[in-house]
Motif scaffolding. Structure first.
Motif: not given
Lengths: 457, 327
Positions: A361-362, A357, A364, A359, A324, A326-330, B11-13, B3-5
């Motif tokens: 963790q990723t 990842l 900016r 929200e 639930a 997970a905000a980004k799939v890479i 993708h990391i900082h 929604k996915l970003i």
């Protein structure tokens, strides 16, 4: 202290949380989607028609040019459709859809586990098998391997580097491959060594994988290969970048716009060496590859042997579904991977990881003013000045200055943006400027060529 | 499913932010602040308080109401300027003089140029030099601390001031040193009169080491300043010890350590590359010694840093990192 490349680089957290997960075969999905652009270069041309029955390992698309590669069916079944479908990047690609029926392999493919160490003597035959096996660089660039192994006339390879750095955080599929299929990888490397004219071969492996370093050394000793060694490298991103790895191993730097062969180097990834072994010794084309599925928020860490063309959603569902938070799939690692919106997209030959990842963790942070700390310039492995390139890019119309400051050398590794304390979107802006400058350079070359031809007439 | 970003790599900082870097500088200054308050007592606390509060309030007021943009107080750079300005003043400086220093530092040296990252000269040093030129009485009556809570402070000349004074009166360095009773061991721990921040050399060095370990700064600028000052004074002192002071004396006095560790290493006003930093440091060390030996001001660190600040854009252009695969 172990060796490493000489300019820049960063050291993100390791996060190899899937390092203990053995490579398990993923069940075959009900349908696979095989795009014809699984590699850099011209897309392949379909060899099958809707309704055709295909077997595992059967070629279904042939090279569409010199720099191109075969695509093979990764399953047995019936071709259901051939048409555009959205790929990982969200672009429409010509895709062959195959409905799976059983698991019927093409005759001639050796599916046993027996290690075949006798290497064919004829290098031409080997190259042909690599080409027919649809082998491409599986480290991410997916450049057709047989092309890379045919150096342009006048150039000579001195050193084959097997890239086992896996310098991106989270990724462990190459590490597991080295541990579990070390023999096959080493034989694959020996095959490449022979094709390149019995050159020296060096495995570059970072020191955070001591088990792999020890195991490959053992295998090389056991198989009795000469001129093959393991070089432990310091943990540093982007060591797995071709140019950085050549610098770390050979202390040579590839000139701007030149190929690695110009300094006598050929770099092949661990997974590619395994694919070469499979293609040459087992007649098995690239129909599957290992994929790390990982992320702190993901319920199950795994390294899976996935048939090429498996929809991402099938992999995710197999492991317990989408978390639930997970905000980004890479697709790939967190530094250079590509964020994916479309989970119906299918894996490609070069898909090495699926990373989830949150929200947090990723995230900016908002951009603030440049404080001229120079951390971006310290981090840039190409020795560029990202702060300056960013300023020139934002000023607009400064293509000449950008080119003079070598924006075209940027490898888009993300070190600058990773290390910027002011979170200035350095790489975002530099990437756009690089595209423009490369366009200008190409246009200039084309104009020069046209002028030369006009002069001839 | 949410929604996915989708955004470009990376993708990391890293965890660094402008604020976290400035917070580290503040942490690195804490030993020096504690020492200065221990030695000078509540008066020093007042100077620190007025300086930091004025810098922060001025930064907020000017950005919000004059420049009409988002306040940059949150990045803590104004706090750093405030502490550094206070440590560069004698504890006896009246509060309104401190305030004027803050106006010059934040209002003129920093925000006039566009705020953080845009200024050419170190704001705290511009503030200090402005006060030195405008209020020489307050700025040069340094006070010797007497005991832990220096109530009975005695006005006196700084070691460098005493040297210049003595030389003008025809004394030799040896005579001046004997009269001053300077003990280098004591100067390392608890210095005689001068700017508040110079009280304890060890406290400053501890902060410097912290910044290096945390990789906030690289040590090359500071080390090349120390090395240049030591080398230049070694040569002059070796040739004529009656006229020129020795290396240890020059390293321990006149705010050299404070300047080399915390002012010359300011990101905005120092070169980016390692070799650029070395050239910058050598320039500061050399100019400092020239001003001290031959100038009309007894101490030269502030001027040397400000002069070299002016050369930073040129140094940045001349000393670039070697690019990969290019000559």
């Amino acid at each position: 202290m172990a060796r490493t490349f000489s300019i820049g680089g960063v050291h993100p957290h390791d996060s190899k949380i899937s390092r203990e997960c053995r490579i398990e075969p993923l069940p075959i999905p009900p349908t696979v989607y095989l795009g014809v652009a699984q590699h850099i270069g011209a897309p392949a041309k379909p060899l099958v028609a809707v309704g055709d029955k295909v077997k595992v390992g059967q070629p279904i698309a042939e090279p569409g040019g010199f720099v191109s590669a075969f695509v093979h069916s990764s399953v047995s079944g019936t071709v259901k459709s051939i048409g555009p479908r959205k790929d990982l990047a969200g672009k429409d690609q010509l895709t062959i859809e195959i409905a799976v029926e059983g698991d019927d392999w093409l005759e001639g493919i050796d599916t046993s586990d027996t290690l075949v160490t006798e290497i064919p003597a004829d290098s031409k035959a080997i190259l042909d098998k690599i080409r027919l096996g649809g082998v491409v660089g599986l480290g991410g660039a997916t450049f057709p391997t047989h092309v890379k192994l045919s150096p342009p006339p006048g150039s000579k390879c001195e050193c084959l580097i097997i890239n086992g750095c896996e310098c991106e955080p989270y990724l462990t599929s190459d590490f597991r491959t080295l541990l579990e299929k070390g023999e096959q990888v080493v034989v694959g490397a020996a095959i490449l060594q022979q094709v390149l004219g019995h050159v020296r071969c060096v495995f570059g492996i970072e020191v955070n994988k001591p088990e792999a370093i020890a195991h490959i050394r053992e295998v090389i000793a056991k198989l009795g290969y000469k001129d093959m060694e393991v070089l432990p490298l310091r943990k540093r991103y982007p060591q797995g970048g071709e140019k950085q790895l050549i610098d770390a191993v050979m202390h040579r730097q590839v000139g701007s716009g030149a190929l690695p062969i110009s300094v006598g180097a050929v770099v092949q990834n661990v997974a590619t060496a395994l694919a070469v072994y499979d293609a040459v010794q087992k007649n098995k084309p690239v129909i599957d590859n290992s994929v790390t599925v990982t992320g702190e928020c993901f319920p199950k860490q795994a390294n899976l042997l996935v048939r090429v063309g498996t929809p991402l959603s099938f992999i995710i569902d197999h492991l317990g579904g989408m978390p639930a938070d997970a905000a980004k799939v890479i697709s790939g690692g967190p530094m250079m991977g590509r964020a994916i919106a479309n989970l119906d997209a299918a894996t490609l030959k070069g898909t090495s990881a699926l990373l989830f990842l949150t929200e947090k963790q990723t995230r900016r942070a908002p951009e603030s003013a440049c404080i001229r700390c120079g951390k971006c310039a310290d981090a840039c492995p190409m020795g560029l000045e990202p702060f300056l390139l960013n300023r020139l890019a934002k000023a607009g119309g400064r293509l000449e200055d950008l080119e003079a400051n070598a924006v075209q050398d940027c490898i888009e590794c993300g070190c600058c943006l990773y290390s910027c304390p002011a979170r200035i979107p350095l790489l975002d802006n530099i990437r756009l400027a690089k595209g423009e400058v490369l366009g200008a350079i190409r246009a200039r070359a084309a104009a020069a060529k046209a002028a030369a031809e006009a002069a001839k007439k | 499913m949410s929604k996915l970003i989708v955004s470009p790599n990376p993708h990391i900082h890293s965890k660094d932010s402008t604020q976290s870097l400035m917070r580290d500088v503040v942490i690195a200054l804490i030993p020096a602040v504690i020492c200065s308050v221990l030695f000078y007592g509540w008066k020093e606390l007042l100077v620190l308080g007025v300086s930091v509060a004025s810098c922060v309030l001025l930064e907020y007021a000017i950005t919000r109401y004059m420049l009409k943009r988002a306040s940059t107080v949150g990045d803590l750079s104004a706090v750093v300027t405030g502490i550094l300005l206070a440590l560069n003043l004698p504890y006896t400086t009246p509060w309104w003089v401190v305030f004027i220093g803050a106006v010059v530092a934040i209002g003129v040296a920093k925000l006039t140029f566009g705020g953080i990252g845009q200024n050419i000269w170190n704001p705290a040093l511009v503030g200090r030099v402005f006060l030195l030129v405008s209020f020489p009485t307050y700025m040069t009556t340094w006070a010797k601390p007497q005991g832990l809570f220096g109530i009975d402070a005695i006005s006196g000349a700084t070691p460098l001031g005493a040297v210049q004074e003595g030389l003008l009166q025809g004394s030799s360095i040896q005579e001046i040193m004997a009269e001053g009773g300077y003990d280098y061991g004591q100067m390392l721990l608890a210095n005689l009169g001068g700017s508040a921040g110079e009280v304890c050399a060890l406290a400053l060095l501890a902060g410097f080491i912290y910044l290096c370990v945390r990789r906030v700064i690289k040590p090359w600028i500071t080390l090349s300043i120390f090395a240049t000052v030591a080398l230049v004074s070694l040569i002059f002192w070796g040739v004529n010890p009656a006229r020129f002071t020795d290396p240890a004396f020059n390293l321990l006095t006149g705010g050299l350590i404070l300047g080399a560790c915390f002012m010359a290493t300011d990101y905005v006003t120092s070169p980016m590359s390692v070799w650029g930093g070395v050239i910058f440091g050598v320039g500061i060390g050399f100019l400092t010694m020239m001003i001290r030996y031959f100038g009309s001001y007894p101490e030269g660190v502030s001027f040397a840093i400000l002069i070299m600040n002016s050369f930073v854009p040129l140094i940045n252009m001349a000393f670039k990192q070697k690019k990969y695969g290019r000559k």
